[in-house]
Design an enzyme around this catalytic site. Structure first.
Site, mmCIF file in Angstrom:
data_model
loop_
_atom_site.group_PDB
_atom_site.id
_atom_site.type_symbol
_atom_site.label_atom_id
_atom_site.label_comp_id
_atom_site.label_asym_id
_atom_site.label_seq_id
_atom_site.Cartn_x
_atom_site.Cartn_y
_atom_site.Cartn_z
ATOM 1 N N GLU A 72 -0.853 -3.332 -8.101
ATOM 2 C CA GLU A 72 -2.452 -3.538 -7.334
ATOM 3 C C GLU A 72 -2.607 -2.352 -6.731
ATOM 4 O OE1 GLU A 72 -3.009 -3.251 -3.803
ATOM 5 O OE2 GLU A 72 -1.104 -2.420 -3.450
ATOM 6 N N HIS A 98 -4.887 -5.665 -1.285
ATOM 7 C CA HIS A 98 -5.815 -5.193 -0.190
ATOM 8 C C HIS A 98 -6.762 -6.322 0.052
ATOM 9 C CE1 HIS A 98 -3.777 -1.543 -1.066
ATOM 10 N NE2 HIS A 98 -4.087 -1.194 -0.011
ATOM 11 N N SER A 123 0.883 -1.221 0.244
ATOM 12 C CA SER A 123 0.143 -0.079 -0.115
ATOM 13 C C SER A 123 0.922 1.250 -0.032
ATOM 14 C CB SER A 123 -0.941 -0.119 1.092
ATOM 15 O OG SER A 123 -1.962 1.016 1.111
#
Length: 394
Positions: A261, A332, A166
């Protein structure tokens, strides 16, 4: 060690740690690193003492928590994470990072930069593991205040493993670009180890990814592209990569394999960010793109529901003239693998229409010096992925 003895030692250590209190974070900066504004040094961030154990450190078990981004809302969850890592054999340092807060961040910019700069400058011992606390936002703010060349050199010397994803990947990308040091996409302290019951698949994948010298990830989903290639596999969160395009913190990888991602983005926004990478010349240097999980199950384009993630993937493949693979088990989501970023990888198609990615050339943990099996559920419970399970924590 018997279970009663272990429990008594654990409680005794917790009591000692609570009585001793926690060290305050203090940062140092090399002369080549621009100083943070003086106003940051006088702002007091919230810090709540954590009731977590300590143990004698050794070369192979020192783990330093690094909080580059958002703060942890639940101190109890931080305690759970640190205790779980302690039980796995790690000496957990920089624990105060888990209880800091300034505005929306896990401490001031100076405190968050110091999590890394103290290692880079030699002020603290170089750990075997750097583990991100959680994602959110804020990592990009501290990049100019970290000496990545020195940090990368110390990490290479000690074979340090840096786990995160992230927003934390901003630091990982900068470390690769300016420090020539790889890292790992993997679970983080608050996001994963702090859960009441971390996913068995994620914990098993963490152990394998962190201890096996050669890792192969098999993706069974049928692909449109037929790909056999190799190169440096790198990347991370798409939003973060797009924000670093054109900066010195974006790695310049020629002939690489780009992993991406993201979460909570409309298809057109994903395409717009990919277009930024294309127009900046990054995509044309890659041999393939590998998409992780983007959590698109309930996301629809409000203007054209048929304009979905597949349409975006097809467009970027045609535009950049490189193959695109999907379904890589990371993002996630609750069940995620652990894999290295910034190392050599080989992609091969398998007989059922899917593909495999084989990694090599990265540091590992010595499993014999730790008790990583404590991260796993009881042996009578199966370990398997719950495909695509959502997980809003980061």
């Amino acid at each position: 060690m018997t279970e009663p003895t272990s429990r008594r030692r654990f409680l005794k250590t917790c009591t000692a740690a609570a009585g001793a209190g926690l060290l305050q974070a203090c940062g140092t900066s090399a002369t080549s690193i621009p100083p943070l504004p003086s106003s940051h040094s006088v702002v007091k961030a919230r810090t709540v003492p954590l009731q977590t154990p300590r143990r004698q450190s050794s070369d192979g078990n020192l783990l330093r928590v690094v909080a580059s981004s958002g703060f942890a809302e639940d101190t109890n969850r931080v305690n759970t994470a640190l205790t779980r890592l302690y039980n796995a054999g790690f000496t957990v340092t920089n624990q105060q990072a888990g209880s800091r807060r300034f505005q929306r961040f896990a401490g001031t910019d100076a405190q968050r930069a110091a999590d890394f700069q103290e290692v880079a400058s030699g002020r603290v011992a170089t750990p075997k593991v750097l583990m991100g606390l959680r994602g959110g936002y804020g990592a990009a703010r501290i990049l100019p205040h970290i000496d990545f060349a020195s940090l990368g050199a110390r990490m290479r010397e000690h074979g340090t493993l840096f786990f995160g994803f992230s927003d934390v990947c901003a630091v990982q990308l900068a470390l690769l670009a300016k420090g020539n040091m790889m890292s790992f996409a993997g679970p983080m302290a608050y996001s994963d180890f702090g859960k009441p019951a971390p996913g068995a698949f994620t914990m098993d994948a963490f152990i394998k990814g962190a201890t096996q010298r050669n890792l192969t990830v098999d993706v069974p989903y049928i692909q449109r592209a037929d790909v056999e290639t190799e190169g440096t596999l790198w990347g991370g969160n798409l939003s973060v990569l797009a924000s670093l395009a054109g900066t010195p913190y974006m790695p310049d990888i020629d002939g690489g394999i780009l992993f991406l991602e993201d979460v909570g983005e409309q298809p057109y926004r994903i395409e717009r960010m990919l277009n930024t990478l294309y127009l900046s010349g990054i995509l044309k240097k890659q041999r393939a793109i590998v998409f992780g999980n983007f959590r698109m199950e309930k996301i629809r384009d409000v203007y054209d529901p048929s304009y979905d993630f597949s349409a975006v993937a097809n467009h970027v493949s045609r535009t950049a003239k490189i193959p695109v693979l999907t379904g890589f088990p990371f993002g996630h989501i609750a069940d995620k693998i652990t894999f290295p970023l910034g190392v050599h990888a080989r992609i091969r198609m398998n007989g059922n229409g899917g593909y495999s990615v084989a990694f090599e050339g990265y540091p590992t943990l010595d499993a014999s010096a730790l008790t990583l099996d404590t991260l796993l559920p009881p042996p009578d419970l199966p370990i398997f992925p719950e495909s695509g399970v959502a997980d809003i924590s980061e």
